[in-house]
Design a protein around this motif. Structure first.
Motif, PDB file in Angstrom:
ATOM      1  N   ALA B  31       0.817  -1.212   0.000  1.00 22.46           N
ATOM      2  CA  ALA B  31       0.000   0.000   0.000  1.00 22.46           C
ATOM      3  C   ALA B  31       0.854   1.268   0.000  1.00 22.46           C
ATOM      4  CB  ALA B  31      -0.932  -0.005   1.205  1.00 22.46           C
ATOM      5  N   MET B  32       2.015   1.232   0.652  1.00 23.11           N
ATOM      6  CA  MET B  32       2.792   2.461   0.792  1.00 23.11           C
ATOM      7  C   MET B  32       3.310   2.955  -0.554  1.00 23.11           C
ATOM      8  SD  MET B  32       2.237   3.053   3.830  1.00 23.11           S
ATOM      9  CE  MET B  32       3.231   4.489   4.202  1.00 23.11           C
ATOM     10  N   VAL B  34       1.492   2.707  -3.361  1.00 27.35           N
ATOM     11  CA  VAL B  34       0.341   2.903  -4.236  1.00 27.35           C
ATOM     12  C   VAL B  34       0.015   4.396  -4.261  1.00 27.35           C
ATOM     13  CG1 VAL B  34      -2.154   2.524  -4.324  1.00 27.35           C
ATOM     14  CG2 VAL B  34      -0.624   0.598  -3.917  1.00 27.35           C
ATOM     15  N   TYR B  39      -5.198   4.427  -4.221  1.00 35.12           N
ATOM     16  CA  TYR B  39      -5.605   4.057  -2.864  1.00 35.12           C
ATOM     17  C   TYR B  39      -7.028   4.543  -2.578  1.00 35.12           C
ATOM     18  CZ  TYR B  39      -4.911   2.392   1.858  1.00 35.12           C
ATOM     19  OH  TYR B  39      -5.028   1.677   3.010  1.00 35.12           O
TER      20      TYR B  39
END
Lengths: 1004, 93
Positions: B31-32, B34, B39
């Protein structure tokens, strides 16, 4: 016929050995067991039973069943009084009291009937046209309209009766116990299927109860009784008379309303008045029958104008002749049967007026009995008034059916029967999502394409003869049972008397009178809402094309009967006026309920104290005895404060709040959510669901954690305790207990299925008693000899197991007050004993119980947040000044990415601060107050924040507030303003901690 | 009133269940790295179709288990109710 009365000396299904007395509009009448209120009134010659809604026209009984639009009465008195009861469905009981509706001052002399004289001022849509001018006058008009247009009155006292709910499952649900329904149910039941058969009437049998033809050599009623008796002894068959299927929902879920005790004055002790069944059926057979349509002719609403089929039912089932001299108006063959049967019973049938020029078989049969058939003619006027009908004008119809002026003659009579054909009762089928198709011959919509597992049989499916009904019923019942895995046999039809081939009906939707429709006499379409053919034509001229719009504009098809007798005529008249075909116009949507259902029945027992469970802590009884004032927190009832004699809330809270910082306070913290987290991956799991870290927390230690959502905003907070290597106890907020558990289960089951973790709610398994204040340790020491309470051995944010007052306990050294605190957790059943022991041992330390209000002040004095006060679903840990609790070094946790979104990082976010008011100010700011920089700016002002918590702080000696202010942490010492309704208050931005900022007390 | 076949308990009344929104929305693994836009798609955007819809349900007043279902948002027909991790079924034609 008896003198003065209309009851036949013999016949009918009434029990003449059980005479009953009843009161209608204050007059006493007699009837018999088995009567409805309507049949008893007709037997007594009562013609006028109510006034119409809009014009207050005199109205009488028109039908014999659920479709009755006119004879609505106020039934019973006092708390059991019920408005809008159809007299045709109200069973008579001894002592019944009913009143007519819509009339003032009395039924016979009604002031509102003047509306009839000014009816030209009340055309369709008159609400929209008349009362909207001048602007703002609606409220003035409304006062009068509401009083003039009542539909009965609701009881003013609470309903004393009980209503039950019940769930049931079956193979085959059969709705309607007429010929088709009985046939279907008996075949399915005999095959072994679990069958529920319901019918809205008191007696099962439907039209067989007034049928004069024989089945298999027996009377129709005997044949029905036989079928019913056979099923009564089958364990899997449930027979439900007095039960209306009122709603058809998804997946064959059908709602029934059983009127358990509506046919008596009051339910027996312990008996519900009504019972709502929620039935889930594998297969449904709808055998709901058909409703006779009245013809739309001049003055067709006078008391004494009735449906022909209804007159048959009153004659054969209730032994009531509805008049002494009758004229019958019809467009089809079925009304001839009524004429012939009435004539046989001694009623003088003056004429059968048939709007069809040709009518072969039926007319010949009538003529053979000496009855006059006036073919190709129409009734052009009905004479009479509130007292009833005195005669009719009949005239020859023009070939096109648009006028009737020739050969006019007047025929004296006191009863006008009419039949416009039969409309299949497709309400439930349509509710189920089924599609309808227009049947030209019937002149009505019939079921076409089913959307659910159901079949229609009998008259509701368009069957026109008894043989067809039985045949369809047997087939539907057998197929339904077979679908459920039962071997069903279709029996041979009973021997039936031959029915002559019916001649086609003539669908003349408006029967003309001597003057154009709209001038002179009224042609009523919707009797309950006083909508006439002229109203509908006017609406069409005004441009209404959609039948749904027509309904809302003219009110046709509204009201308690929802247009059961009028919908088809209304849409046919619209079709005619707009030149559209009837199928193209379509029907309005059929929605539940089929007939009105009492709100009490829908609520069942879910009312009053049973509306929502009240949750009590294990210490609840003590709080009650101590005179606590309670506050509802979700379902929990929590002690808010404990007033002593003479104390108001302010004084009690002041005393409690001070004691918790000067001596020792005791608090019931049992409602906090507690989730037991167990498993080899418990630590890893907690690291993922909290923004800070728990896997490295030592056994025996506690840690406060923030739980975020994926968007990075605060969802819950609380202290988590490490009980063992693979075992934690999580505390949530009181309100968060259930949502947090659901959320964590969701993550474990759907997202991180590889984690070995088990969650168990233990909120109610433990009682939690908090001791807080300078003497907390000394008080605890008296009770917990086996726990070393020395601050070095038992530091802040740790826990110890031991016994407290002889009770196995877990003691946590945590604090929500900012003072020295111990939280003692014991099994719920020991809670009260622990509390008593603490109170007894604490006496010499001046122990004071404090409630929720004091707790809130104590935590606010320390600047501790409450989720939902200081957070609103858009508040991040950074906003709260809790960045230290965001462990960015962790590879992942819920909310980590969300906190890096542009919006979460932008400047100008609201941050948690404290507010202090001017020296000497006594009044706290209201919570929710908006804050501005310049109070003199024009409205709307630019708001820079809001007050989230605000109290008078006894320990600070001043009002304090917590607030969320844009860039608040950079604004310490600056002034903001709260513009209130009556004043503007200035406040200084300060640190949110107002008391013991160094935390000396906490760690002491 | 839907009749929902819980993959563990069998057919039960709708009132025993809680709806859990659209199903098969994968939580971004990395996720970091994206983008905010991508997101936001994961966080906020849902399909809300007229027709067949993959969705999540929880047998809240029963076994408390979560599962996926394929439901038609117009007819309310449920073509399949299946355990998490099970292959997503094709919508009926």
């Amino acid at each position: 016929m008896t003198a003065g009365g209309f009851r036949l000396p013999t016949g009918g299904r009434i029990d003449r050995t059980k005479p009953l007395g009843f009161l209608f509009d204050g007059a006493t009448y007699g009837g018999y067991q088995g009567d409805t209120l309507a049949s008893a009134l007709l037997a007594n010659g009562v013609r006028l039973v109510g006034r119409s809604f809009k014009y207050h026209r005199p109205r009488g009984v028109m039908a014999a069943g659920a479709e009755e639009p006119n004879a609505l009465v106020q039934l019973r008195t006092g708390a059991r009084s019920e408005p809008n009861v159809r007299a045709t469905q109200a069973e008579l009981y001894d002592g019944l009291v009913a009143e007519s509706q819509n009339c003032w001052p009395s039924l016979g002399f009604d002031v509102g009937q003047a509306n009839d004289l000014v009816s030209r001022l009340l055309p369709s849509g008159f609400y929209y046209k008349t009362f909207m001018w001048p602007p703002g006058f609606w409220h003035f008009y409304e006062w009068f309209i509401r009083r003039a247009a009542g539909m009965g009155r609701a009881a003013e006292a609470p309903d004393p009766d009980r209503y039950d709910h019940r769930f049931a499952h079956c193979d085959v649900l059969v709705v309607g116990a007429g010929p088709a329904g009985l046939a279907a149910a008996s075949v399915a039941a005999r095959a072994g299927a679990r069958v529920i058969l319901c019918d809205e009437q008191a007696e099962l049998g439907g039209s067989l109860l007034h049928e004069t033809r024989t089945l298999g050599g027996r009377t129709a009623a005997d044949w029905a009784a036989d079928a019913i008796d056979t099923m009564r002894w089958m364990p899997e068959a449930t027979l439900l008379p007095r039960t209306t299927a009122f709603g058809y929902y998804d997946r064959n879920a059908v709602a029934l309303c059983e009127r358990v005790a509506d046919h008596v004055a009051a339910p027996k002790p312990g008996q519900p008045r009504q019972r709502v069944w929620q039935v889930r059926a594998k297969r449904v057979v709808l055998a709901a029958g058909a409703i006779e349509r009245p013809l739309v002719f001049a003055d067709n609403d006078r008391p004494g104008v009735m449906l022909a089929g209804a007159a048959r039912a009153y004659l054969n089932r209730y032994a009531v002749a509805c008049g002494r001299r009758a004229v019958v108006l019809t467009n089809n063959d079925t009304a001839y049967l009524a004429a012939i049967e009435l004539a046989a019973a001694g009623v003088d049938v003056a004429a059968i007026v048939d709007i069809r020029p040709e009518s072969a078989g039926a007319a010949d049969a009538a003529r053979a009995r000496g009855l006059r058939v006036a073919a190709g003619q129409a009734i052009t006027a009905v004479h009479g008034g509130a007292g009833g009908v005195s005669g009719v004008d009949i005239a020859r119809l023009a070939d096109d059916g648009q006028s009737a002026v020739l050969d006019r003659e007047t025929v004296k009579c006191d009863l006008v029967l009419n039949s416009g054909g039969w409309t299949p009762t497709v309400h439930l089928f349509s509710q189920s999502g089924g599609k309808l198709a227009y049947d030209e011959a019937l002149g009505a919509f019939v079921p076409s394409k089913s959307a659910q597992s159901l079949r229609c049989a009998g008259a509701c499916n368009g069957a026109a003869t008894l043989a067809q009904s039985l045949e369809q019923g047997y087939a539907a019942g057998a197929e339904a049972a077979r679908d459920c895995g039962f071997a069903a046999e279709i029996p041979a039809l009973p021997a039936l008397e031959p029915e002559p081939e019916a001649a086609p009906a003539r669908h003349l939707w408006v029967v003309p009178s001597s003057r154009p429709v709209g001038q002179g006499p009224k042609h009523f379409v919707d009797h309950q809402n006083d909508v006439t053919a002229a109203d509908l034509r006017l609406a069409a001229r005004e441009g209404y094309r959609s039948v749904e719009h027509l309904k809302r504009y003219t009110t046709a098809g509204m009201g308690t009967d929802q247009g059961k007798t009028s919908n088809l005529a209304a849409l046919a008249i619209l079709a005619e006026a707009t030149g559209a075909a009837i199928p193209a116009v379509g029907t309005t949507t059929f929605r539940p309920p089929y007939t009105p259902v009492a709100m009490g029945a829908l609520a069942g027992r879910v009312k009053g104290a049973l509306l929502d469970p009240a949750r009590w802590t294990p210490l609840h009884r003590w709080h009650v005895r101590a005179g606590a004032v309670f506050e509802n927190v979700g379902q929990w009832q929590r002690a808010r404060y404990y007033p002593l004699a003479g104390e108001d809330m302010h004084a009690a809270v002041e005393r409690e709040t001070k004691a918790a910082r000067t001596t020792v306070g005791i608090f019931d913290a049992s409602t906090l959510g507690k989730i037991d987290v167990k498993g080899p991956d418990a630590g890893r799991f907690l690291d993922l669901v909290y923004s800070n870290s728990f896997s490295k927390l030592g056994v025996g230690r506690c840690r406060y954690g923030l739980m975020l959502r994926e968007d990075g905003y605060v969802f819950d907070d609380g202290v988590t305790v490490r009980l063992g290597e693979h075992h934690y106890l999580m505390h949530t907020t009181t309100g968060g207990a259930a949502p947090v558990l659901s959320w964590l289960e969701d993550l474990l089951q759907m997202e991180w299925t590889e984690l070995k973790v088990r969650l168990t709610s233990v909120t109610e398994q433990f009682a939690v008693v908090t001791l807080s204040g300078p003497f907390a340790r000394r008080l605890l020491a008296e009770l917990a000899q086996d726990i070393d309470l020395d601050p070095k051995a038992f530091p802040f944010m740790s826990w110890r197991a031991g016994t407290v007052a002889g009770i196995p306990a877990r003691v946590l050294r945590v604090s929500f007050t900012g003072d020295l605190s111990f939280e003692i957790q014991v099994r719920a059943s020991y809670g009260l004993a622990l509390w008593h022991a603490c109170m007894a041992a604490g006496e010499k330390y001046g122990v004071v119980p404090y409630g929720l209000e004091a707790m809130h002040i104590l935590r606010a004095e320390k600047g501790y947040i409450v989720v939902g006060h200081e957070t609103d679903g858009t508040t991040s840990p950074h906003d709260l000044g809790m960045s230290a609790l965001v462990a960015d070094a962790k590879p992942d946790f819920i909310g980590k990415r969300g906190l890096k979104r542009a919006d979460a990082l932008r400047p100008g976010r609201k941050q948690l601060v404290g507010l202090r008011l001017a020296e000497g100010e006594r009044h706290p700011l209201p919570e929710g107050a908006q804050l501005v920089d310049d109070p003199n700016q024009p409205i709307p002002m630019a708001m820079v924040g809001h007050v989230s918590s605000s109290y008078w702080s006894p320990n600070v000696g001043a009002p304090i507030a917590l607030a969320l202010v844009k860039d608040g942490r950079a604004r310490m010492g600056q002034t903001v303003h709260a513009p209130l309704v009556d004043r503007t208050v200035a406040a200084t931005v300060v640190s949110p901690c107002f008391f013991d900022p160094e935390g000396v007390r906490l760690h002491g | 009133m839907l009749l929902i076949a819980c993959p563990w308990c069998g057919p039960r009344e709708e009132i025993e269940f809680r709806y859990g929104g659209e199903g098969h929305i994968a939580r971004p693994a990395d996720a970091m790295n994206v983008s905010d836009a991508a997101y936001a798609q994961y966080l906020f955007m849902r399909r809300n179709p007229k027709g067949w819809h993959y969705e999540r349900w929880n047998h809240a007043a029963g076994c408390r288990r979560w599962f996926n279902a394929l439901r038609h948002t117009v007819t309310h027909e449920i073509a399949a109710a299946y355990k998490p991790g099970d292959k997503r079924p094709e919508p009926p034609r």
